[in-house]
Write a protein that holds these residues in place. Structure first.
Motif, PDB file in Angstrom:
ATOM      1  N   GLY A  18     -52.246  75.361  -7.941  1.00 28.00           N
ATOM      2  CA  GLY A  18     -53.141  75.712  -6.853  1.00 28.00           C
ATOM      3  C   GLY A  18     -52.481  75.737  -5.490  1.00 28.00           C
ATOM      4  N   PHE A  19     -51.248  75.193  -5.399  1.00 30.18           N
ATOM      5  CA  PHE A  19     -50.552  75.158  -4.112  1.00 30.18           C
ATOM      6  C   PHE A  19     -50.268  76.544  -3.542  1.00 30.18           C
ATOM      7  N   ARG A  57     -53.395  77.952  -2.032  1.00 28.88           N
ATOM      8  CA  ARG A  57     -53.778  77.262  -0.792  1.00 28.88           C
ATOM      9  C   ARG A  57     -52.906  77.714   0.371  1.00 28.88           C
ATOM     10  N   ARG A  58     -51.624  77.893   0.109  1.00 28.69           N
ATOM     11  CA  ARG A  58     -50.747  78.379   1.169  1.00 28.69           C
ATOM     12  C   ARG A  58     -51.119  79.794   1.592  1.00 28.69           C
ATOM     13  N   PHE A  60     -54.160  81.117   1.497  1.00 31.75           N
ATOM     14  CA  PHE A  60     -55.371  81.013   2.311  1.00 31.75           C
ATOM     15  C   PHE A  60     -55.050  80.467   3.706  1.00 31.75           C
ATOM     16  N   LEU A  61     -54.129  79.522   3.787  1.00 23.67           N
ATOM     17  CA  LEU A  61     -53.735  78.995   5.101  1.00 23.67           C
ATOM     18  C   LEU A  61     -53.089  80.080   5.953  1.00 23.67           C
ATOM     19  N   THR A 107     -44.394  80.787   0.917  1.00 26.49           N
ATOM     20  CA  THR A 107     -45.073  81.131  -0.334  1.00 26.49           C
ATOM     21  C   THR A 107     -44.238  82.094  -1.166  1.00 26.49           C
TER      22      THR A 107
END
Length: 314
Positions: A6-7, A10-11, A13-14, A230
């Motif tokens: 999931g990392f 999340r990156r 989306f950030l 990413t």
């Protein structure tokens, strides 16, 4: 494992949130007129019916019915001297407009900042405006690419390409935004010194739009770094999974294949101990000597030499 998977999402989306924040801040700063604020020192107007404060009071003549004094010959006296004759009006300036407080009413008077800037600096100002617009356009393109990458999860190779293009677009937009902000600062400082006398500020400072523009640049570069991070981690993860798959396929092979492959590798790097012998002068004369000793002594050397050459040819 689910947390590690999931990392990257999340990156991503950030990076999208930072890019959207930079886009909104830069657009607001470009349309705003509060890049620089301050006060201007202007003469006070005469007091009248519409203006009773921040003005110069003119005493009216006591004998208003005197026929000998005309309105053109009346002398007005003012007891205000020095800085009392001046008022400090508030002004704010952006990339497009410069607005100052009106001394005769509550409304503001706005003028084009492009016309107020010195003619020698207008080219730099137009270049700053173009860079600012291109900065916003590249931010929008980067935002679209990152959204497509998040929504299009079917092909990871296409996702990596979109990620790379979004990162490059974010970096280029950040550089253009930095150049645009610095050029505007140079033009404003030149306008303060060489601009019209009725506009030159008495004191000034940077406004909220200026700080908002630099905050947009910071968010843009943070989004670019996150996107590059990413992309790099995804590529390294692909390579690691590929190496694990190769090791697994090698271990699944039969035992004799596993033994045969190292033997091939070791035999390839093993030094060659056997040397191929070719016909040289030493071998030729040693063989000639043996044949001469075995034959009769009266045999001539030329005959032996001819026979030996003939045998070699056969």
């Amino acid at each position: 494992m689910e947390l590690l998977k999931g990392f990257p999402l999340r990156r991503a989306f950030l990076a999208v949130i930072l890019n959207l924040l930079a886009l909104s801040l830069s657009t607001t700063a470009l349309l705003g007129s509060y890049w620089c604020t301050g006060t201007q020192k202007v003469p006070k107007p005469l007091c009248g019916k519409s203006k009773a404060t921040k003005c110069i009071g003119v005493p009216m003549p006591s004998d208003t019915g005197a026929s000998n004094a005309s309105s053109q010959e009346e002398v007005h006296y003012s007891w205000e001297t020095g800085d009392d004759r001046f008022a400090f009006r508030y002004f704010h300036t952006g990339m497009w407009l410069s607005c100052e407080e009106s001394m005769e009413g509550p409304e503001e008077k706005c003028r084009s900042f492009i016309e107020l800037s010195p003619p020698a600096e207008r080219g730099i100002l137009w270049l700053s405006l173009g860079s600012e617009m291109l900065y916003i356009s590249l931010l929008l393109i980067s935002f679209i690419l990152m959204m497509v990458e998040i929504l299009h999860t079917g092909n990871p190779v296409c996702g990596l390409k979109l990620n790379a293009f979004a990162a490059v677009s974010s970096v280029l937009s950040g550089l253009l935004g930095m150049v645009a902000h610095m050029m505007y600062t140079q033009v404003f400082q030149a306008t303060v010194s060489l601009g019209p006398e009725d506009w030159r500020p008495h004191s000034w400072d940077y406004g909220w739009a200026y700080y908002m523009a630099w905050a947009s640049f910071t968010c843009c570069m943070a989004s670019a770094v996150t996107t590059l991070n990413t992309y790099t981690k995804t590529v390294l993860e692909f390579k690691r999974n590929h190496m694990k798959g190769y090791d697994g396929s090698f271990k699944d092979q039969p035992q004799h294949h596993q033994c045969f492959i190292p033997q091939q590798i070791s035999s390839y790097y093993e030094p060659q101990t056997k040397i191929l012998h070719s016909v040289s002068e030493v071998d030729f004369y040693s063989e000639l000597q043996q044949k001469v000793l075995q034959r009769e002594p009266e045999l001539e050397l030329d005959e032996v030499l001819g026979q030996t050459i003939g045998e070699d040819h056969c």
